[in-house]
Design a protein around this motif. Structure first.
Motif, PDB file in Angstrom:
ATOM      1  N   GLN A  29       5.372   8.555  48.195  1.00 31.34           N
ATOM      2  CA  GLN A  29       6.061   8.884  47.218  1.00 31.34           C
ATOM      3  C   GLN A  29       6.565  10.042  46.594  1.00 31.34           C
ATOM      4  O   GLN A  29       7.371   9.663  46.370  1.00 31.34           O
ATOM      5  N   TRP A  58       9.577   9.201  49.261  1.00 33.47           N
ATOM      6  CA  TRP A  58      10.581   8.307  48.766  1.00 33.47           C
ATOM      7  C   TRP A  58      11.776   8.973  47.519  1.00 33.47           C
ATOM      8  O   TRP A  58      12.706   9.042  47.241  1.00 33.47           O
ATOM      9  N   GLN A 102      15.548   9.466  47.975  1.00 34.66           N
ATOM     10  CA  GLN A 102      16.243   9.000  46.605  1.00 34.66           C
ATOM     11  C   GLN A 102      17.923   9.977  45.918  1.00 34.66           C
ATOM     12  O   GLN A 102      18.493   9.464  45.796  1.00 34.66           O
ATOM     13  N   SER A 125      12.689  -0.976  47.557  1.00 35.89           N
ATOM     14  CA  SER A 125      12.307  -1.100  45.925  1.00 35.89           C
ATOM     15  C   SER A 125      12.135  -2.306  45.714  1.00 35.89           C
ATOM     16  O   SER A 125      13.104  -3.141  45.839  1.00 35.89           O
ATOM     17  N   ASP A 165      11.937  -4.278  41.583  1.00 36.87           N
ATOM     18  CA  ASP A 165      11.449  -3.997  40.367  1.00 36.87           C
ATOM     19  C   ASP A 165      11.196  -2.269  39.982  1.00 36.87           C
ATOM     20  O   ASP A 165      10.643  -1.783  38.691  1.00 36.87           O
ATOM     21  N   ASN A 166      12.467  -1.549  41.073  1.00 41.23           N
ATOM     22  CA  ASN A 166      11.974  -0.480  40.183  1.00 41.23           C
ATOM     23  C   ASN A 166      10.881   0.540  40.800  1.00 41.23           C
ATOM     24  O   ASN A 166      10.879   1.874  40.331  1.00 41.23           O
ATOM     25  N   ARG A 167      10.482  -0.004  42.404  1.00 42.28           N
ATOM     26  CA  ARG A 167       8.867   0.548  42.005  1.00 42.28           C
ATOM     27  C   ARG A 167       9.545   0.849  43.981  1.00 42.28           C
ATOM     28  O   ARG A 167       9.187  -0.676  44.058  1.00 42.28           O
ATOM     29  N   PRO A 168       9.006   1.854  44.308  1.00 38.48           N
ATOM     30  CA  PRO A 168       8.811   1.519  45.868  1.00 38.48           C
ATOM     31  C   PRO A 168       7.774   1.031  46.050  1.00 38.48           C
ATOM     32  O   PRO A 168       6.603   0.780  45.829  1.00 38.48           O
TER      33      PRO A 168
END
Length: 129
Positions: free
Chosen positions: A60, A63, A67, A112, A114-117
């Motif tokens: 996390q 990531w 970004q 990614s 739904d906007n989650r890695p």
């Protein structure tokens, strides 16, 4: 190393190389490691895998940092090797793919959804292409 692994399995505790060399007999090795906590159980793969595998805390963090600048090579470690002319490039490629086949982390991408890695472990054929 084989002796250390077998002794660890047989005694149920973590035995180190130094333990083997410090104890001249099996009896002394057993006495030396007798008070230790039991060895941790081996890590096992969770089956079946969830459809979306969450990232670990370290993943996390990486990531999130990525970004900010997706083109940055800040966490890459470049290396230059001088190889002999007699080396077979196809053989080297097969050796690399053999390692990639055995280690899922080398075939893992982090899309990614739904906007989650999430983690996505590629199949061996996908990783080869």
């Amino acid at each position: 190393m084989r002796l250390v692994a077998r002794a660890s399995d047989a005694l149920g505790v973590q035995v180190g190389i130094r333990d083997v060399f410090d104890a001249p007999s099996v009896r002394e090795l057993a006495v030396a490691v007798a008070g230790r906590r039991p060895a941790l159980p081996p890590v096992k793969r969770v089956e079946p895998r969830p459809e979306r595998i969450p990232l670990s805390f370290a993943q996390q963090r990486m990531w999130f940092i990525n970004q900010f600048d997706t083109s940055s090579g800040a966490y890459n470690i470049p290396a230059a090797l001088t190889l002999p002319d007699t080396i077979d490039p196809d053989l080297v490629a097969e050796a690399v793919f053999d390692v990639i086949e055995r280690h899922e982390v080398l075939r893992t991408v982090y899309p990614s959804i739904d906007n989650r890695p999430v983690q996505c472990v590629l199949s061996v054929p996908e990783a080869r292409s």
